[in-house]
Design an enzyme around this catalytic site. Structure first.
Site, PDB file in Angstrom:
ATOM      1  N   CYS A   2       0.858  -1.189   0.000  1.00 54.45           N
ATOM      2  CA  CYS A   2       0.000   0.000   0.000  1.00 54.45           C
ATOM      3  C   CYS A   2       0.893   1.238   0.000  1.00 54.45           C
ATOM      4  CB  CYS A   2      -0.852   0.008   1.260  1.00 54.45           C
ATOM      5  SG  CYS A   2      -1.734  -1.531   1.503  1.00 54.45           S
ATOM      6  N   ARG A  27       3.237   1.868  -6.977  1.00 53.72           N
ATOM      7  CA  ARG A  27       3.283   0.762  -6.006  1.00 53.72           C
ATOM      8  C   ARG A  27       2.120  -0.211  -6.212  1.00 53.72           C
ATOM      9  NH1 ARG A  27       6.398   2.162  -1.467  1.00 53.72           N
ATOM     10  NH2 ARG A  27       5.116   0.983  -0.018  1.00 53.72           N
ATOM     11  N   TRP A  75      -3.272  -2.107  -1.525  1.00 54.01           N
ATOM     12  CA  TRP A  75      -3.000  -3.340  -2.287  1.00 54.01           C
ATOM     13  C   TRP A  75      -3.495  -4.464  -1.393  1.00 54.01           C
ATOM     14  CZ3 TRP A  75      -0.646  -4.505  -7.045  1.00 54.01           C
ATOM     15  CH2 TRP A  75      -0.332  -5.844  -7.254  1.00 54.01           C
ATOM     16  N   ASN A  99       0.098   0.629   6.014  1.00 55.33           N
ATOM     17  CA  ASN A  99       0.737  -0.214   5.000  1.00 55.33           C
ATOM     18  C   ASN A  99       1.472  -1.315   5.758  1.00 55.33           C
ATOM     19  OD1 ASN A  99       2.095  -1.365   2.876  1.00 55.33           O
ATOM     20  ND2 ASN A  99       3.730   0.163   2.857  1.00 55.33           N
ATOM     21  N   GLY A 100       1.222  -2.584   5.385  1.00 55.80           N
ATOM     22  CA  GLY A 100       1.917  -3.706   6.039  1.00 55.80           C
ATOM     23  C   GLY A 100       0.911  -4.758   6.464  1.00 55.80           C
ATOM     24  N   GLU A 479      14.470 -21.142 -14.873  1.00 58.00           N
ATOM     25  CA  GLU A 479      14.113 -19.755 -14.558  1.00 58.00           C
ATOM     26  C   GLU A 479      15.279 -18.816 -14.848  1.00 58.00           C
ATOM     27  OE1 GLU A 479      11.541 -18.213 -14.173  1.00 58.00           O
ATOM     28  OE2 GLU A 479      12.144 -16.331 -13.241  1.00 58.00           O
ATOM     29  N   LYS A 483      15.100 -15.674 -17.443  1.00 55.61           N
ATOM     30  CA  LYS A 483      15.471 -14.295 -17.079  1.00 55.61           C
ATOM     31  C   LYS A 483      16.457 -13.736 -18.092  1.00 55.61           C
ATOM     32  CE  LYS A 483      12.917 -13.418 -15.021  1.00 55.61           C
ATOM     33  NZ  LYS A 483      11.878 -14.372 -14.833  1.00 55.61           N
ATOM     34  N   GLU A 486      14.876 -13.125 -21.550  1.00 54.28           N
ATOM     35  CA  GLU A 486      13.889 -12.032 -21.562  1.00 54.28           C
ATOM     36  C   GLU A 486      14.512 -10.657 -21.665  1.00 54.28           C
ATOM     37  OE1 GLU A 486      11.461 -13.172 -17.925  1.00 54.28           O
ATOM     38  OE2 GLU A 486       9.943 -12.390 -19.275  1.00 54.28           O
ATOM     39  N   HIS A 502      22.919 -36.608 -23.092  1.00 57.00           N
ATOM     40  CA  HIS A 502      21.973 -37.238 -24.044  1.00 57.00           C
ATOM     41  C   HIS A 502      21.732 -36.355 -25.247  1.00 57.00           C
ATOM     42  CE1 HIS A 502      21.179 -40.468 -21.235  1.00 57.00           C
ATOM     43  NE2 HIS A 502      21.188 -39.556 -20.292  1.00 57.00           N
ATOM     44  N   LYS A 598       3.731  -7.442 -19.560  1.00 57.18           N
ATOM     45  CA  LYS A 598       3.773  -7.907 -18.170  1.00 57.18           C
ATOM     46  C   LYS A 598       2.713  -8.982 -17.943  1.00 57.18           C
ATOM     47  CE  LYS A 598       5.048  -8.285 -13.973  1.00 57.18           C
ATOM     48  NZ  LYS A 598       6.252  -9.099 -13.751  1.00 57.18           N
TER      49      LYS A 598
HETATM   50  C1  AGP Z   1       8.333 -14.009 -16.435  1.00 54.91           C
HETATM   51  O1  AGP Z   1       9.525 -13.268 -16.234  1.00 54.91           O
HETATM   52  C2  AGP Z   1       7.601 -13.565 -17.661  1.00 54.91           C
HETATM   53  N1  AGP Z   1       7.267 -12.206 -17.577  1.00 54.91           N
HETATM   54  C3  AGP Z   1       6.445 -14.483 -18.042  1.00 54.91           C
HETATM   55  O2  AGP Z   1       7.000 -15.756 -18.337  1.00 54.91           O
HETATM   56  C4  AGP Z   1       5.348 -14.680 -16.978  1.00 54.91           C
HETATM   57  O3  AGP Z   1       5.858 -15.438 -15.904  1.00 54.91           O
HETATM   58  C5  AGP Z   1       4.196 -15.467 -17.618  1.00 54.91           C
HETATM   59  O4  AGP Z   1       3.668 -14.695 -18.667  1.00 54.91           O
HETATM   60  C6  AGP Z   1       3.088 -15.811 -16.615  1.00 54.91           C
HETATM   61  O5  AGP Z   1       2.542 -14.648 -16.105  1.00 54.91           O
HETATM   62  P1  AGP Z   1       1.597 -14.748 -14.805  1.00 54.91           P
HETATM   63  O6  AGP Z   1       2.443 -15.261 -13.687  1.00 54.91           O
HETATM   64  O7  AGP Z   1       1.114 -13.349 -14.568  1.00 54.91           O
HETATM   65  O8  AGP Z   1       0.475 -15.701 -15.113  1.00 54.91           O
END
Ligand code: AGP
Length: 603
Positions: A2, A27, A75, A99-100, A479, A483, A486, A502, A598
């Protein structure tokens, strides 16, 4: 997370508070409100949704002359995003914004209900204003009542309170959530959750410390810690707003990596009591008749699901399978009602995950969402939800959302083990003890960050990366590869370390970069052998391990830990920082990488 703001002075308060709240929109929030004290009375307004809705509600209200005002963007963590749950919360003559997370709010609420107090909202915050007014009855003044109240609270809080019993003042308290006090030469006082709303108004600021509280009016600032008076330390306020919203970091992604330790503390808050996992948001019958779990997600959330698979089967002893949502939707899956269908999503709006959830619901399965955004489409559709409480994640490349997803799923694995008595009491307590300490594993080591900044210059070319790991470090390798892809736009693949021979080992030469996760607590020797196989073929290898590895071309040392998850989270941070620093060197837009959104709300 928040946002809270406050003001004491002569300026028109509505406009000032609304514009201050606008500076905190970054935020993230789902509702907002303000309360203004003037001539001994308080006017308050609240609205769900964006600040424009609050502006509409207050269009005929103004408040000139000397007075105090507070504002809030919420939030949701406890209670849905509704007007009743929006702040400020109020008692008979006091208004509060917070907030918290107040960890002991249930105990306080039950005690106050016994005193005949009725609550309006589902929030934890409301207990604070009612406790203040309860304490007022047996205190010599408002400050004493406020002090008693704050010293009764446990958890994270940044609080502002105004009351007609002390009309010129704002009471404040800070613990494990940010709160800044600002002032200028005109004698005006400002409060904010970050620098951003104070810029252009305050000249000097005091960053309050944990455990500090006090009362402030135009004549004096009384600051206390543990009932003892302390002197506030003011310093000049930097005047760069975008710098302020990133709170001094270069990118939102970097800020979010550094926030992980704190937000993980919020993820766990109120969910571990008397050495037991407590998930009040889950229906107690949720696991009745359940003998398997199916996890469905996309991207980073899918990787969190894969990691959960190891925790669920090894610890909760429940059969678990994990599938990418876009694959699940069209494979005509076999679904049985003894399966709990778990979807994981930061945004709660990912189309493939949402559609997969609909398929499971239509097949009559019980569904659970692990999500960061309350009231999102996925949360509204799932039977139950556990919020990850990461706060808004601005960086498109997910970091703190992933960390809080894994922590939440780990909580859930222990919760299932607790309910099904699938492990000994001692094992449960040991796991919970480790989980409680996990936030400290996410504190970014500055020396390590500096080392990563330096060695990133070596990884700006080549014909690609392999990220390798075994067991739960395989999803972490996936992961780390995601990263890097991306935000650096370099090709990278996560791979099970034992799988390289393999086929992929054919790619190995000195220009193939391998990032090897070599934890001491999980299959160390096996993984070490895999790395040696690559090194024998002249791969360029960055090893991340608590143990020095002579064959590594680059080496990042991690802490020796007794628990695999300590190593998991520490290596996670290193992978996040590695991707960040390579992308920075390549001059890419770290927060808004090309071609990405996003939230992927389309197929
Ligand atoms: C992760 O860094 C990416 N932005 C993307 O893979 C994301 O995790 C994926 O689109 C799923 O999004 P969500 O967690 O909002 O469902």
């Amino acid at each position: 997370m928040c946002g809270i703001v406050g003001y004491i002075g002569k300026k028109e308060k509505k406009e000032l508070i609304l514009s201050a709240l606008k500076e905190l929109e970054y935020r993230g929030y789902d509702s907002a409100g303000i309360a203004v004290m003037k001539d001994g009375r308080i006017d308050a307004f609240k609205a769900i949704g964006k600040l424009g809705n609050l502006e509409k509600k207050t269009k005929d209200f103004t408040s000139h002359n000397e007075g105090a005002a507070i504002g809030h963007t919420r939030w949701a963590t406890h209670g849905k995003p509704t007007e009743i749950n929006a702040h400020p919360h109020f008692g008979e003559h006091s208004y509060i914004v917070h907030n918290g997370i107040i960890e002991n709010y249930r105990e306080i609420k039950e005690a106050l209900i016994k005193e005949g107090i009725t609550f309006l909202s589902q929030t934890d915050t409301e207990v604070a204003v009612y406790l203040f007014e309860y304490n007022l009855k047996n205190s010599k003044n408002a400050f004493e009542a406020f002090e008693k109240t704050i010293l009764s609270l446990k958890g994270a809080y940044a609080i502002l309170l105004i009351t007609t019993t002390a009309p010129d003042s704002i009471f404040f308290a800070k613990n494990a959530a940010p709160l800044i006090v600002g002032k200028n030469d005109e004698g005006e006082i400002f409060f904010g959750s970050s620098d951003a709303p104070l810029i252009g108004h305050a000249k000097e600021v005091c960053y309050l410390e944990d455990g500090q509280y006090g009362v402030l009016n135009k004549n004096e600032i009384l600051l206390y810690a543990d009932r003892k008076k302390v002197l506030p330390v003011f310093k000049d306020l930097p005047q760069d707003k975008s710098y302020a919203q990133k709170e001094g970091f270069r990118f939102f992604m970097e800020k979010e990596i550094y926030e992980q330790s704190r937000v993980l503390g919020e993820t766990l808050m109120g969910r571990i009591k008397n050495n037991e996992i407590v998930l009040e948001e889950l229906d107690e019958h949720l696991f009745e008749g359940i003998s398997a779990v199916k996890i469905c997600a996309c991207g980073t959330s899918f990787h969190a699901g894969l990691a959960a698979g190891y925790l669920f089967e090894r610890f909760a002893k429940i059969r678990t399978d994990i599938i990418i949502a876009s694959e699940f939707r069209y494979k005509e899956p076999l679904l049985t009602k003894d399966t709990l269908f778990v979807v994981i999503s930061q945004s709660g709006e990912t189309a493939d995950t949402l559609e997969a959830l609909k398929i499971a619901k239509n097949a009559g399965l019980k569904t659970l969402a692990i999500c960061n955004v309350d009231n999102s489409s996925i949360v509204r559709l799932a039977d139950s939800t556990i919020l990850t409480r990461a706060g808004i994640e601005k960086g498109v490349a997910s970091t703190k959302a992933f960390a809080t997803q894994v922590a939440t799923l780990w909580l859930l694995a222990i919760f299932i083990a607790q309910k099904q008595k699938s492990v000994s009491k001692e094992r449960l307590e040991s796991e919970i003890d480790t989980l409680l300490k996990i936030p400290s594993s996410l504190i970014v080591d500055n020396a390590t960050h500096e080392k990563i900044k330096r060695l990133s210059k070596r990884y700006l070319h080549g014909h690609g990366f392999f990220f390798i790991g075994r067991d739960i470090f395989y999803p972490l390798a996936l992961e780390g590869a995601l990263k890097l892809k991306e935000i650096s736009y370099l090709h990278a693949e996560g791979y099970p370390a034992g799988e390289m021979k393999h086929g992929p080992i054919a790619l190995v030469d000195s220009k193939l970069f391998t990032v090897a996760l070599l934890p001491k607590t999980m299959l160390y020797d096996k993984t070490k052998n895999n790395i040696e196989e690559l090194s024998a073929r002249d791969a360029t290898i960055l090893v991340i391990s608590p143990e020095r590895f002579e064959l590594a071309d680059d080496f990042i040392k991690t802490q020796h830990s007794t628990h695999v998850m300590n190593e998991f989270f520490e290596m996670m941070i290193i992978l996040q920082l590695l991707a960040l620093e390579i992308a920075v060197r390549l001059g890419n837009d770290v927060d808004m990488p090309r071609n990405l959104a996003k939230s992927v709300t389309v197929e």
